[in-house]
Design a protein around this motif. Structure first.
Motif, PDB file in Angstrom:
ATOM      1  N   LYS A  46       0.851  -1.173   0.000  1.00  0.00           N
ATOM      2  CA  LYS A  46       0.000   0.000   0.000  1.00  0.00           C
ATOM      3  C   LYS A  46       0.896   1.234   0.000  1.00  0.00           C
ATOM      4  O   LYS A  46       2.113   1.136   0.147  1.00  0.00           O
ATOM      5  CB  LYS A  46      -0.909  -0.001   1.240  1.00  0.00           C
ATOM      6  N   ASN A 118      -6.116 -10.520  -6.408  1.00  0.00           N
ATOM      7  CA  ASN A 118      -6.193 -10.038  -5.045  1.00  0.00           C
ATOM      8  C   ASN A 118      -5.014 -10.556  -4.244  1.00  0.00           C
ATOM      9  O   ASN A 118      -4.666 -11.721  -4.305  1.00  0.00           O
ATOM     10  CB  ASN A 118      -7.502 -10.492  -4.391  1.00  0.00           C
ATOM     11  N   LEU A 122      -1.551  -7.542   2.270  1.00  0.00           N
ATOM     12  CA  LEU A 122      -1.158  -6.188   1.889  1.00  0.00           C
ATOM     13  C   LEU A 122      -0.168  -5.678   2.927  1.00  0.00           C
ATOM     14  O   LEU A 122      -0.373  -5.860   4.134  1.00  0.00           O
ATOM     15  CB  LEU A 122      -2.377  -5.268   1.822  1.00  0.00           C
ATOM     16  N   PRO A 163      -6.502  -9.035   3.778  1.00  0.00           N
ATOM     17  CA  PRO A 163      -7.661  -8.385   3.143  1.00  0.00           C
ATOM     18  C   PRO A 163      -8.975  -9.119   3.393  1.00  0.00           C
ATOM     19  O   PRO A 163     -10.032  -8.500   3.427  1.00  0.00           O
ATOM     20  CB  PRO A 163      -7.302  -8.386   1.652  1.00  0.00           C
ATOM     21  N   GLY A 166      -9.730  -8.029   6.853  1.00  0.00           N
ATOM     22  CA  GLY A 166      -9.655  -6.591   7.078  1.00  0.00           C
ATOM     23  C   GLY A 166      -8.943  -6.278   8.379  1.00  0.00           C
ATOM     24  O   GLY A 166      -9.225  -5.269   9.030  1.00  0.00           O
TER      25      GLY A 166
END
Length: 306
Positions: A46, A118, A122, A163, A166
């Motif tokens: 990110k 995907n 991350l 992800p 979350g």
């Protein structure tokens, strides 16, 4: 006997041949990447978060593009992850290729607009502290002469985000610094050479790659004989002779009854070992005398002490 040569535009034929070879190569690459992606964990970065405590003067020397390149390169070199790009230039190239694939001149399925794999994880890099400067002192009784030294420090927290949940799965605190010896110079100003920043960025990147590999692919014992063990990590994992590792029994997997998500395993601490020999792809170690070797078996997890 007469041979009739068809009226062919040689330049056009050459273009068609080149385009054909391009798409065949691209299709083969896509198949190979797809096959490999099933075995490799996919990760992506990110955007950087930079602490407000870092002053504007220091931010001018904080080359985030270079730092990202070092982070991505270190992770790619582990050969254990598929890196999903977040670089704008690379994304622009992908978008251009996707538009090309849609055009009438180059019909095909080499790229699919809107298709993005995907990430399994991350990585959120957060620069918490950064200094990069030069200190100088006037040399007494020697006009125009100064003692100078360069120094710097880079601190980051990299959060590993799942992800699907979350949630932050792990946070890696990373730090690298340098300080040169005092030296004489005729100037008191200036900044350290860029090479010092590159070294700090490289050290941070290597540490992150090691931490990420240990998190996603824990070190394990693959063979045991007496008090000697073989483990599935070598110089490629940054191990060194004499290094201590904790030994854990993995236990059964813990599954959330409501979501069905694998929460990990109930690890049991068994003892410690010391690395005795490091090979390129594996290492040997010796179980500590205070550890009950009879409880150690193939498949036990190894972790670096906190």
């Amino acid at each position: 006997m007469q041979y009739i040569v068809p009226n062919v535009d040689l330049k056009m034929a050459k273009k068609i041949r080149i385009v054909g070879i391009y798409f065949i190569s691209l299709a083969l690459t896509f198949c190979l990447v797809s096959a490999g992606s099933a075995e490799q964990t996919q990760v992506g970065f990110k955007d950087f978060i930079v602490s407000k405590a870092i002053g504007n003067s220091a931010k001018k020397d904080l080359d985030l593009e270079l730092l990202l390149n070092e982070l991505e390169t270190a992770i790619e070199r582990t050969n254990k992850f598929m890196l999903l790009t977040r670089k704008q230039a690379d994304l622009d190239d992908i978008a251009e290729e996707q538009q090309l694939a849609k055009s009438k001149a180059y019909a095909g399925d080499a790229a699919f607009e809107g298709f993005q794999a995907n990430a399994d994880y991350l990585l959120q890099p957060n620069v918490t502290h950064f200094i990069f400067g030069r200190e100088s002192k006037q040399v007494p009784n020697l006009p125009g002469s100064f003692k100078i030294r360069d120094f710097g420090e880079l601190q980051m927290n990299v959060r590993v985000i799942d992800p699907t949940l979350g949630a932050v799965s792990r946070t890696f605190p990373l730090k690298s610094s340098f300080a040169t010896d005092w030296r004489l110079d005729t100037k008191s100003g200036g900044k350290p050479p860029k090479g010092h920043y590159i070294s700090m960025a490289h050290n941070i990147a290597v540490k992150l790659a090691d931490e990420l590999v240990d998190f996603v692919y824990p070190m394990k014992i693959i063979k045991i004989k007496g008090t000697t063990v073989w483990l599935n990590r070598g110089r490629d994992g940054g191990l060194k002779a004499g290094q201590k590792l904790n030994i854990y029994f993995p236990g059964e997997e813990l599954i959330d009854p409501d979501t069905g998500v694998n929460l990990g395993s109930a690890e049991e601490y068994l003892g410690r070992l010391a690395i005795t020999d490091v090979k390129p792809k594996f290492s040997l170690g010796n179980i500590d005398e205070k550890t009950d070797a009879s409880r150690i078996s193939s498949g036990c997890i190894l972790r670096k002490p906190n």
